[in-house]
Scaffold this motif. Structure first.
Motif, PDB file in Angstrom:
ATOM      1  N   GLY A 162      -0.550   7.532   1.785  1.00  0.00           N
ATOM      2  CA  GLY A 162       0.682   7.294   1.054  1.00  0.00           C
ATOM      3  C   GLY A 162       1.863   7.078   1.969  1.00  0.00           C
ATOM      4  O   GLY A 162       1.756   7.172   3.195  1.00  0.00           O
ATOM      5  N   THR A 182       3.681   4.729  -7.529  1.00  0.00           N
ATOM      6  CA  THR A 182       4.946   4.916  -6.828  1.00  0.00           C
ATOM      7  C   THR A 182       5.896   5.656  -7.749  1.00  0.00           C
ATOM      8  O   THR A 182       6.053   5.288  -8.919  1.00  0.00           O
ATOM      9  N   VAL A 225      -5.367  -2.718   0.118  1.00  0.00           N
ATOM     10  CA  VAL A 225      -4.700  -1.646  -0.629  1.00  0.00           C
ATOM     11  C   VAL A 225      -3.435  -1.202   0.098  1.00  0.00           C
ATOM     12  O   VAL A 225      -2.382  -0.993  -0.525  1.00  0.00           O
ATOM     13  N   GLU A 226      -3.507  -1.087   1.405  1.00  0.00           N
ATOM     14  CA  GLU A 226      -2.327  -0.702   2.174  1.00  0.00           C
ATOM     15  C   GLU A 226      -1.202  -1.727   1.993  1.00  0.00           C
ATOM     16  O   GLU A 226      -0.035  -1.354   1.832  1.00  0.00           O
ATOM     17  N   ILE A 262      -2.549   2.641  -7.543  1.00  0.00           N
ATOM     18  CA  ILE A 262      -1.469   2.928  -6.612  1.00  0.00           C
ATOM     19  C   ILE A 262      -0.282   3.351  -7.464  1.00  0.00           C
ATOM     20  O   ILE A 262       0.112   2.624  -8.385  1.00  0.00           O
ATOM     21  N   MET A 272       0.291  -1.242  -1.389  1.00  0.00           N
ATOM     22  CA  MET A 272       1.115  -0.017  -1.381  1.00  0.00           C
ATOM     23  C   MET A 272       2.476  -0.279  -0.738  1.00  0.00           C
ATOM     24  O   MET A 272       3.507   0.144  -1.272  1.00  0.00           O
ATOM     25  N   THR A 324       4.711   6.827  -2.591  1.00  0.00           N
ATOM     26  CA  THR A 324       3.649   5.924  -3.036  1.00  0.00           C
ATOM     27  C   THR A 324       2.323   6.496  -2.565  1.00  0.00           C
ATOM     28  O   THR A 324       2.178   6.855  -1.398  1.00  0.00           O
ATOM     29  N   GLU A 325       1.366   6.580  -3.494  1.00  0.00           N
ATOM     30  CA  GLU A 325       0.062   7.154  -3.182  1.00  0.00           C
ATOM     31  C   GLU A 325      -1.054   6.286  -3.735  1.00  0.00           C
ATOM     32  O   GLU A 325      -0.897   5.620  -4.752  1.00  0.00           O
ATOM     33  N   ASP A 326      -2.177   6.362  -3.039  1.00  0.00           N
ATOM     34  CA  ASP A 326      -3.402   5.725  -3.504  1.00  0.00           C
ATOM     35  C   ASP A 326      -4.261   6.817  -4.125  1.00  0.00           C
ATOM     36  O   ASP A 326      -4.526   7.842  -3.500  1.00  0.00           O
ATOM     37  N   LYS A 355       2.705   2.066 -11.712  1.00  0.00           N
ATOM     38  CA  LYS A 355       1.286   2.290 -11.469  1.00  0.00           C
ATOM     39  C   LYS A 355       0.577   0.937 -11.487  1.00  0.00           C
ATOM     40  O   LYS A 355       0.732   0.170 -12.443  1.00  0.00           O
TER      41      LYS A 355
END
Length: 119
Positions: free
Chosen positions: A4, A32, A61-62, A30, A65, A20-22, A45
């Motif tokens: 995150g 936020t 994904v990064e 993801i 994010m 922000t998290e996965d 989301k």
């Protein structure tokens, strides 16, 4: 693997926190969150269930994010959450445009429509 992002942002004299998290591949989302003083002001989301089998998923994904995190910060700085962040604060007064000196707005518009020129 990035779990995150967390940033504190000062805006209009107040500190806001953007997180922000996965949620991971088992729950591919993801999320936020925008906080002010521990209260969530906004959230976003995004599902990535449609790309879980993509090559280099971790990098994809990064990137999503980072984009989502930056978007939330831009929206904050753009004033989108001002009503929630600063309830009761006076709104800026926007003045109506004034016609050219000596002419009314109707005259300016009429001249423009007749001649197509802005005098």
């Amino acid at each position: 693997m990035v779990l995150g992002f967390n940033h504190n942002i000062r805006y209009k004299g107040e500190v806001f926190h953007v997180q922000t998290e996965d949620s991971g591949i088992a729950n591919p989302h993801i999320i936020t969150l925008l906080y002010r003083g521990g209260t969530i002001l906004a959230s976003k989301k995004t599902s990535y269930a449609d790309i879980v089998k993509a090559d280099q998923l971790e990098q994809v994904v990064e990137a999503i994010m980072k984009d989502q995190h930056k978007e939330m910060m831009r929206r904050l700085k753009g004033g989108e959450f001002d009503d929630r962040a600063f309830p009761g604060a006076p709104r800026p007064v926007v003045e109506a445009p004034k016609p050219a000196p000596g002419r009314t707005l109707d005259e300016v518009i009429l001249d423009y429509l007749i001649t197509g020129e802005d005098r």
